[in-house]
Design a protein around this motif. Structure first.
Motif, PDB file in Angstrom:
ATOM      1  N   UNK A   5       0.825  -1.079  -0.051  1.00 30.86           N
ATOM      2  CA  UNK A   5      -0.051  -0.118  -0.055  1.00 30.86           C
ATOM      3  C   UNK A   5       0.742   1.347   0.175  1.00 30.86           C
ATOM      4  N   UNK A   6       0.451   2.146  -0.748  1.00 29.98           N
ATOM      5  CA  UNK A   6       1.289   3.578  -1.170  1.00 29.98           C
ATOM      6  C   UNK A   6       0.256   4.464  -0.116  1.00 29.98           C
ATOM      7  N   UNK A   7       1.090   5.142   0.879  1.00 34.54           N
ATOM      8  CA  UNK A   7       0.311   6.319   1.498  1.00 34.54           C
ATOM      9  C   UNK A   7       1.125   7.504   1.126  1.00 34.54           C
ATOM     10  N   UNK A   8       0.319   8.482   0.983  1.00 29.53           N
ATOM     11  CA  UNK A   8       1.119  10.005   0.553  1.00 29.53           C
ATOM     12  C   UNK A   8       1.886  10.387   1.953  1.00 29.53           C
ATOM     13  N   UNK A   9       3.284  10.598   1.618  1.00 29.57           N
ATOM     14  CA  UNK A   9       3.818  11.106   2.708  1.00 29.57           C
ATOM     15  C   UNK A   9       3.220  12.514   3.161  1.00 29.57           C
ATOM     16  N   UNK A  10       3.566  12.951   4.672  1.00 29.44           N
ATOM     17  CA  UNK A  10       3.141  14.043   5.142  1.00 29.44           C
ATOM     18  C   UNK A  10       4.119  15.068   5.455  1.00 29.44           C
ATOM     19  N   UNK A  11       3.996  16.203   5.679  1.00 32.14           N
ATOM     20  CA  UNK A  11       4.728  17.105   5.779  1.00 32.14           C
ATOM     21  C   UNK A  11       5.355  17.221   7.414  1.00 32.14           C
ATOM     22  N   UNK A  12       6.699  17.362   7.320  1.00 34.29           N
ATOM     23  CA  UNK A  12       7.262  17.624   8.737  1.00 34.29           C
ATOM     24  C   UNK A  12       8.214  18.699   8.725  1.00 34.29           C
ATOM     25  N   UNK A  13       8.366  19.049   9.908  1.00 32.53           N
ATOM     26  CA  UNK A  13       9.501  20.313  10.133  1.00 32.53           C
ATOM     27  C   UNK A  13      10.632  19.935   9.138  1.00 32.53           C
ATOM     28  N   UNK A  14      11.515  21.113   8.935  1.00 32.55           N
ATOM     29  CA  UNK A  14      12.601  20.842   7.927  1.00 32.55           C
ATOM     30  C   UNK A  14      12.377  20.483   6.401  1.00 32.55           C
ATOM     31  N   UNK A  15      11.119  20.133   6.089  1.00 28.60           N
ATOM     32  CA  UNK A  15      10.738  19.805   4.659  1.00 28.60           C
ATOM     33  C   UNK A  15      11.082  21.242   4.082  1.00 28.60           C
ATOM     34  N   UNK A  16      11.262  21.149   2.659  1.00 26.67           N
ATOM     35  CA  UNK A  16      11.336  22.281   1.887  1.00 26.67           C
ATOM     36  C   UNK A  16       9.959  22.017   0.837  1.00 26.67           C
TER      37      UNK A  16
END
Length: 269
Positions: free
Chosen positions: A50-61
């Motif tokens: 199963x592919x799950x969309x990645x979630x945004x975390x601190x320090x992401x651009x």
């Protein structure tokens, strides 16, 4: 007529040397991927991971673009994005450096700061959810805004026995283990295909998994699809150690051959 004991000794030395050379030059087994796949059962190889969309975390651009009916109004935000932050990363080919990555840095509070629109909390959201949220906020300022959001630094790192070990910035969010290994130029002949280590940063905690490229079960693994900042490590097999000692093995073989010839000559005297 009995054989001379010295001749027997020379023969035994020669046979022992031959065995040592053959063992040292043994071929590496288990090189092919998916060895348990049968041609008669191809219909059973559907990818169930199963592919799950990645979630945004601190320090992401995040790369954020806002388009409106009047293109000049959206340029305020889009130009700010190019100046927001620049990060140098490894190239997709792993052979050099790419131009700096431009985008909006997610700060320690999980927020991005957009010109005119202001600060928006995006941590824990997918890029699709962040897009809808930014579009809602932008609609207060702009007329019928069209918003695009994607990761500008979706990165995976491949280390160990691959052709081009490096960190790779990927232009999309859906990437599998096989995709990543393909970008790294595939495993070398010395890579341990049945024991690939995946290291994942899960909310500040390190998560480890083992993947077997020799088995079709990798397609059912919850780790088949990679996440942001995943690390793949390919362990060297026994053939690697043998190759590092090849020069020493060749030296011993030459010495052994010389001794065998010398013993044979002495027994003939």
């Amino acid at each position: 007529m009995k054989r001379c004991p010295k001749n027997n000794l020379a023969l035994k030395c020669f046979l022992l040397l031959t065995i040592l050379v053959i063992v040292s030059c043994g071929t590496t087994k288990k090189v092919a991927y998916f060895q348990d796949i049968s041609l008669e059962k191809q219909s059973e190889l559907a990818n169930t991971a199963r592919f799950t969309d990645p979630v945004i975390q601190s320090d992401d651009i995040l790369s954020i673009s806002i388009f409106t009916i009047d293109p000049t109004t959206g340029m305020v935000v889009n130009q700010a994005a190019s100046q927001a932050i620049s990060v140098s990363t490894g190239s997709v080919t792993g052979l050099g450096a790419t131009p700096p990555t431009s985008g909006f840095l997610v700060d320690k509070n999980g927020q991005i700061d957009l010109s005119v629109i202001g600060k928006i909390t995006v941590t824990g959201l997918t890029t699709f959810q962040a897009r809808d949220l930014i579009k809602e906020k932008a609609a207060i300022v702009y007329t019928n805004p069209n918003v695009q959001v994607r990761f500008a630094n979706f990165k995976v790192t491949i280390l160990g026995e691959v052709a081009h070990p490096a960190s790779y910035v990927i232009p999309n969010e859906k990437v599998s283990v096989l995709d990543a290994l393909g970008m790294a130029g595939d495993l070398t002949i010395y890579g341990k295909r049945e024991n690939v280590t995946l290291i994942r940063d899960n909310l500040g905690k390190k998560e480890f998994a083992r993947l077997n490229l020799n088995s079709k079960e990798i397609f059912n693994s919850p780790y088949f699809y990679l996440k942001q900042n995943d690390v793949l490590y390919i362990e060297p097999n026994k053939g690697k150690a043998a190759s590092l000692n090849s020069a020493r093995t060749q030296t011993f073989a030459l010495i052994g051959t010389a001794l065998t010839v010398l013993i044979a000559l002495i027994t003939r005297l």
